[in-house]
Design an enzyme around this catalytic site. Structure first.
Site, short mmCIF file in Angstrom:
data_model
loop_
_atom_site.label_atom_id
_atom_site.label_comp_id
_atom_site.label_asym_id
_atom_site.label_seq_id
_atom_site.Cartn_x
_atom_site.Cartn_y
_atom_site.Cartn_z
N GLY A 191 30.92 3.37 -24.13
CA GLY A 191 30.02 4.17 -24.61
C GLY A 191 28.68 3.28 -25.20
N GLU B 177 0.82 -1.01 -0.06
CA GLU B 177 -0.02 -0.04 -0.01
C GLU B 177 0.79 1.16 -0.08
OE1 GLU B 177 -2.70 -0.48 3.15
OE2 GLU B 177 -3.61 -2.32 2.12
N PRO B 178 0.31 2.41 -0.32
CA PRO B 178 1.16 3.53 -0.45
C PRO B 178 2.04 3.84 0.80
CG PRO B 178 -1.15 3.87 -1.59
CD PRO B 178 -0.95 2.56 -0.88
N GLN C 276 30.46 -1.08 -18.12
CA GLN C 276 31.89 -0.56 -17.91
C GLN C 276 32.78 -1.11 -19.32
OE1 GLN C 276 32.57 2.05 -15.98
NE2 GLN C 276 34.75 2.14 -16.46
N GLU D 11 9.55 -16.92 -3.61
CA GLU D 11 9.56 -15.50 -4.09
C GLU D 11 11.10 -15.20 -3.95
OE1 GLU D 11 7.07 -12.52 -2.40
OE2 GLU D 11 7.75 -11.09 -4.20
N THR E 248 2.50 -5.10 -9.85
CA THR E 248 2.92 -5.56 -11.45
C THR E 248 1.76 -6.32 -12.14
OG1 THR E 248 5.06 -6.21 -10.35
CG2 THR E 248 4.56 -7.15 -12.38
N GLY F 122 5.25 -0.89 3.17
CA GLY F 122 6.28 -1.42 2.09
C GLY F 122 6.26 -2.90 2.57
N SER F 123 7.50 -3.26 3.01
CA SER F 123 7.68 -4.73 3.42
C SER F 123 6.71 -5.04 4.77
CB SER F 123 9.27 -4.82 3.82
OG SER F 123 9.78 -4.81 2.51
#
Lengths: 259, 384
Positions: free
Chosen positions: B345, B133-134, B341, B247, B164, B137-138
């Site tokens: 580029g 929920e907003p 790395q 999980e 998700t 978290g965990s």
């Protein structure tokens, strides 16, 4: 209707292939082995025909022990059983010798149709289906983009430069299919588990009544006298167009004997 | 005395499953992945294609529409999906049901299995799991989304975030508060997304996993039949907790498999890329770099697979799963960094595969139990 699909294990189509310096045969250890991609279309076509007409789909291959993986893959796609001709004497067989072995093995099976992919991605000869049909005395319907079976008549379409040829024959017949014919299904996970339990028969040259001089390097009509690695790629030449680009392209093509 | 070692991850069937997964990635994923990353979601057709290959159902029993197989088969699919050039985003979006369905399957209600499990495993529907929920978290125990019994229904009110596949889902397994505060008052309830009062508040834009849609969801007076309650009333926390080990191990697998893919790409690049007249791979500093990457991947894989084998055999591996996650994720973070790395580029360009993995990997230390939570959990299990 019973169908036999002839499949071949080949080095991964995209891998760089090497030849063994000792006997000029393919170095199978240096690359991953996969089912000849063009044979997947043959397996798919057989399964589609089976769904419509019933019967059994048998997978036939010849090759070393490891080639059994290719049979398993076709069985996981849904084929019913496999026949594997495995014998040290097969090593180095060319198209003519291969067709002799396949024709003998097909002689031990009951079938209405034999389906081939149009060629193998390693040898690229595209002649084995015709040779097998000739040895069996069966009609051959080659380069099929569509296969239909009604009663004991098989009809194919073959794409030509001008349109389609429609060719038909009575079964039993030999058919070769091109990659446009269908979209091969995945060997599903359930299929992989089920394939373990499907029967695979192995046959030796003795089982087929073939002598060592009829197959392998000794029985092959073609031989590799020598080979050389492809030379490393040369840097290309860049032609700057200073108003005479067309002429320079023409000169280049003429120099390469393209025009 | 000699003994023969049979690698349980390379049995004939698992090698065939690996080949199948690779074929699926090469045929149906890689040609489209860049487009899906831009679209911000996976197409439904991909679910149908994965179902046709039986991949969605791996690890789920055949009675509920699965393909059979066990957790180790799922490990093989996860490894190969990444190592064949898929991505963490594809894994998250295509296999969301791996977190959304297990509780429903475990609860064992045949009607729920037919309605909510089979259509998903057959690639006809998409399921999501909504826990976070907003303002939490965990900390699952302090969830505030409520489900209140009203006759034959539950009425759901609340907000969920970081969900998700939340924007595409046909139904969502939602963790709701049906009882008092704390662990004991939680339940799992399946909410179809066409229920009046269900809204996708917004799609969340992320650092990585771009092809996996993530959403904030709101439930406003959503009436859901009581028959959609998964497992026992107020038994939600235990149901959620039972899936934690799988999980965490799955995230560890995802981490080392992503790292393996980046190592493969870096190795190939180091062999062909010439600087100052010699391939990169001939420089000692680069060779040692590659060996270090290999070490990180191989150690993570070996430790994680060992924990997975023990879990599959029924052993309790709570601490090992937590440590496998932390080990593999830390390894992956180093390996993706070094891969970028090495590519120089080129590796910094959008659409360079290593650039995508570099961004995708960052979530793995956060989702499924943050690194800090894993460490604390291991501390408790080890009696520290």
């Amino acid at each position: 209707m019973n169908i036999v699909v002839c499949v071949k294990q080949v080095p991964d189509s995209w891998a760089e292939k090497k030849l063994n310096p000792s006997d000029s045969t393919l170095d199978r250890d240096s690359v991953d082995a996969v089912m000849n991609e063009l044979d997947e279309y043959a397996v798919e076509e057989a399964l589609v025909l089976q769904e419509a007409h019933g019967g059994e789909v048998t997978i036939l291959t010849m090759g070393p022990e490891k080639a059994g993986e290719t049979i398993r893959k076709a069985l996981s796609m849904g084929a019913d059983k496999g026949v594997h001709v495995v014998d040290a004497g097969l090593h180095g067989s060319d198209a003519v010798a291969t067709s002799a072995v396949l024709a003998k093995a097909l002689g031990t099976l009951e079938w209405d149709l034999v389906i081939f992919g149009i060629e193998s991605t390693d040898a690229r000869m595209s002649v084995v289906p015709a040779m097998v049909a000739e040895r069996l005395g069966s009609p051959q319907l080659s380069f099929a983009t569509k296969v239909d079976v009604a009663d004991s008549t098989v009809t194919i379409q073959r794409q030509t430069e001008y349109g389609f040829d429609t060719v038909e024959a009575k079964t039993p017949a030999v058919v070769s299919v091109v990659e446009k014919i269908n979209e091969p299904r995945y060997p599903s996970f359930k299929g992989i588990m089920a394939a373990k339990k499907k029967p695979v028969t192995t046959l030796t040259l003795a089982d087929l009544g073939l002598g060592a001089d009829e197959v392998g390097l000794a029985g092959s009509w073609s031989a590799v006298d020598e080979f050389a690695a492809r030379p490393p790629r040369q840097a290309g030449s860049v032609v700057k167009d200073e108003g005479d680009g067309g002429v320079k392209i023409a000169e280049y093509l003429a120099g390469q004997k393209f025009i | 005395m000699t003994t023969t070692w049979t690698d349980p991850f390379a049995t004939e069937e698992r090698r065939a499953l690996r080949a199948l997964t690779r074929e699926f990635v090469e045929r149906d994923v890689r040609p489209h992945l860049d487009q899906w990353e831009r679209d911000g979601e996976l197409p439904r057709t991909l679910h149908a294609q994965a179902a046709a290959a039986g991949l969605l159902g791996v690890g789920f029993p055949e009675e509920v529409g699965g393909s059979g197989g066990d957790f180790l088969d799922s490990v093989v699919v996860t490894e190969e999906l990444l190592q064949a050039g898929g991505s963490g985003g594809v894994l998250a979006g295509l296999f969301t049901h791996g977190i959304a369905l297990p509780h429903i399957v475990a609860a064992g209600d045949p009607d729920q299995a037919e309605r909510f499990v089979r259509p998903v495993l057959e690639g006809r529907a998409i399921a999501a799991l909504a826990v976070t929920e907003p303002d939490g978290g965990s900390d699952v125990a302090s969830l505030r989304t409520r489900a209140v019994r009203a006759g034959d229904d539950f009425v759901v009110d609340g907000t969920k975030t970081y969900i998700t596949s939340g924007a595409r889902a046909d139904w969502v397994t939602v963790a709701v508060r049906t009882g008092g505060p704390g662990f004991g008052g939680l339940s799992l309830l399946v909410v179809p997304t066409d229920t009046p009062g269900f809204t996708v508040v917004r799609r969340l834009e992320k650092m990585g996993w771009h092809c996996s849609d993530t959403a904030e969801l709101a439930f406003t007076g959503c009436r859901v039949p009581a028959a959609n309650l998964v497992g026992p009333l107020d038994g939600g926390f235990v149901q959620l907790a039972q899936q934690f080990v799988v999980e965490r191990l799955s995230i560890a697998v995802q981490a080392y498999a992503t790292a393996q893919r980046c190592l493969d790409l870096a190795l190939e690049w180091a062999r062909v890329r010439e600087t100052f007249g010699r391939p990169l791979a001939t420089r000692q500093v680069i060779r040692h770099q590659l060996v270090e990457m290999h070490r990180l991947v191989d150690v993570s894989r070996t430790y994680t697979r060992q924990a997975a084998l023990r879990h599959a055999a029924g052993e309790e591996v709570v601490a090992e799963a937590a440590l496998a996650k932390n080990t593999a994720v830390a390894a992956a973070e180093q390996v993706v960094y070094q891969a970028v790395q090495l590519f120089g580029g080129q590796g910094y360009l959008r659409d360079a595969e290593v650039e995508r993995h570099y961004r995708d990997v960052r979530i793995l230390a956060i989702g499924g139990g943050a690194t800090e939570i894993m460490t604390e959990l291991a501390a408790r299990r080890l009696g520290l």
